[in-house]
Design a protein around this motif. Structure first.
Motif, PDB file in Angstrom:
ATOM      1  N   VAL A 180       0.848  -1.205   0.000  1.00 61.16           N
ATOM      2  CA  VAL A 180       0.000   0.000   0.000  1.00 61.16           C
ATOM      3  C   VAL A 180       0.877   1.248   0.000  1.00 61.16           C
ATOM      4  O   VAL A 180       1.866   1.324   0.709  1.00 61.16           O
ATOM      5  N   ILE A 181       0.487   2.220  -0.803  1.00 61.41           N
ATOM      6  CA  ILE A 181       1.224   3.480  -0.823  1.00 61.41           C
ATOM      7  C   ILE A 181       0.453   4.497   0.005  1.00 61.41           C
ATOM      8  O   ILE A 181      -0.730   4.744  -0.258  1.00 61.41           O
ATOM      9  N   GLU A 182       1.122   5.080   0.975  1.00 64.18           N
ATOM     10  CA  GLU A 182       0.463   6.121   1.752  1.00 64.18           C
ATOM     11  C   GLU A 182       0.737   7.472   1.098  1.00 64.18           C
ATOM     12  O   GLU A 182       1.888   7.885   0.956  1.00 64.18           O
ATOM     13  N   ARG A 239       1.169   1.421 -10.009  1.00 64.32           N
ATOM     14  CA  ARG A 239       0.539   0.705  -8.878  1.00 64.32           C
ATOM     15  C   ARG A 239      -0.532  -0.273  -9.369  1.00 64.32           C
ATOM     16  O   ARG A 239      -0.655  -1.389  -8.849  1.00 64.32           O
ATOM     17  N   VAL A 240      -1.297   0.123 -10.386  1.00 63.55           N
ATOM     18  CA  VAL A 240      -2.351  -0.764 -10.901  1.00 63.55           C
ATOM     19  C   VAL A 240      -1.733  -2.028 -11.509  1.00 63.55           C
ATOM     20  O   VAL A 240      -2.260  -3.134 -11.340  1.00 63.55           O
ATOM     21  N   LYS A 241      -0.616  -1.859 -12.165  1.00 63.42           N
ATOM     22  CA  LYS A 241       0.115  -3.000 -12.730  1.00 63.42           C
ATOM     23  C   LYS A 241       0.511  -3.984 -11.619  1.00 63.42           C
ATOM     24  O   LYS A 241       0.375  -5.194 -11.762  1.00 63.42           O
ATOM     25  N   GLU A 242       1.022  -3.432 -10.523  1.00 64.31           N
ATOM     26  CA  GLU A 242       1.406  -4.274  -9.384  1.00 64.31           C
ATOM     27  C   GLU A 242       0.210  -5.001  -8.784  1.00 64.31           C
ATOM     28  O   GLU A 242       0.294  -6.168  -8.406  1.00 64.31           O
ATOM     29  N   PHE A 263      -3.848   2.786  -2.877  1.00 67.43           N
ATOM     30  CA  PHE A 263      -3.261   3.919  -2.159  1.00 67.43           C
ATOM     31  C   PHE A 263      -4.118   4.255  -0.947  1.00 67.43           C
ATOM     32  O   PHE A 263      -5.350   4.209  -1.015  1.00 67.43           O
ATOM     33  N   LYS A 264      -3.450   4.635   0.129  1.00 70.94           N
ATOM     34  CA  LYS A 264      -4.153   5.169   1.291  1.00 70.94           C
ATOM     35  C   LYS A 264      -4.074   6.689   1.174  1.00 70.94           C
ATOM     36  O   LYS A 264      -2.977   7.242   0.998  1.00 70.94           O
ATOM     37  N   ILE A 265      -5.229   7.371   1.230  1.00 72.19           N
ATOM     38  CA  ILE A 265      -5.194   8.822   0.988  1.00 72.19           C
ATOM     39  C   ILE A 265      -5.677   9.621   2.206  1.00 72.19           C
ATOM     40  O   ILE A 265      -6.436   9.116   3.033  1.00 72.19           O
TER      41      ILE A 265
END
Ligand code: IMP
Ligand code: MG
Length: 202
Positions: A10-12, A48-51, A172-174
């Motif tokens: 997850v990307i913050e 990120r969508v690819k991952e 993603f965490k937004i």
């Protein structure tokens, strides 16, 4: 904007937003005065969508996607073209009841093609209070008798969560802001933006 290189897990996303190194961000003129800042750049979404496509394919021969209308369609179309397995696809929609009925005021609008006994990946654009996804997941398991439901959301906005929902895959965490673009709308506008932007005066 923060430059991001590594997209594992997850990307913050910080308040200032994210982009990749050297990426140019240009906002179309119709957005002038409406959008505060770009929160997630086009490149970051793509990577990120690819991952995520890779993550959810692991150990599976076939993927059955159920996509929640309308916000998840851009995410869906990029995601499914990155899945290196046979993909089956269904759409679902939940809308509000008029009057008081069970299920937190939501009802399912679309009949599914073949959910019974299937392992489903349920796609949603954003998890906010959690009510919509919790309701749809429960519907797929109890009413449609799916064998399993794994949840996959592009954006997780935990600030206003009311219902706990287990997220199996998160893009993603937004932070707590109202976002548009990449399928997400404000009063049906801005779905076509190739990036995620934060709306002004939210
Ligand atoms: P929830 O039931 O509160 O989790 O709501 C999820 C739905 O609310 C999403 O599918 C979106 O349609 C909408 N939503 C929540 N937050 C936002 C946002 O920041 N931008 C656009 N739509 C949003
Ligand atoms: Mg939605």
């Amino acid at each position: 904007m923060k430059i991001v290189k590594n997209f594992k897990n997850v990307i913050e996303v910080p308040d200032e937003g994210i982009k990749t190194s050297g990426e140019k961000i240009s906002t179309p003129s119709f957005l002038k005065g409406r959008v505060d800042r770009v929160l997630i750049s086009e490149n970051c979404l793509k990577l990120r969508v690819k991952e995520m496509a890779k993550e959810l394919s692991r150990g599976r021969k076939e993927i059955y996607l159920v996509s929640v209308l309308q916000g998840s369609v851009v995410f869906l179309s990029d995601l499914m073209r990155n899945i290196n397995r046979n993909v089956k696809l269904d759409f679902i929609n939940a809308s509000s009841y008029v009057g008081r009925k069970p299920g937190k005021g939501l009802k399912i609008d679309l009949p599914l093609l073949e959910a019974k006994g299937k392992d489903i990946v349920l796609l949603e654009d954003i998890l906010d209070t959690g009510n919509t996804l919790a309701f749809i997941k429960n519907y797929l398991l109890k009413k449609e008798r799916a064998r399993s439901v794994r949840t996959c959301v592009l954006l997780d906005k935990p600030a206003r969560r009311e219902k706990k929902v287990k997220l199996d895959f998160t893009g993603f965490k937004i932070p707590d802001c109202f976002v548009v673009g990449y399928g997400l709308d404000y009063k049906q506008s801005f779905r076509n933006l190739p990036f995620i932007a934060a709306l002004k005066n939210y």
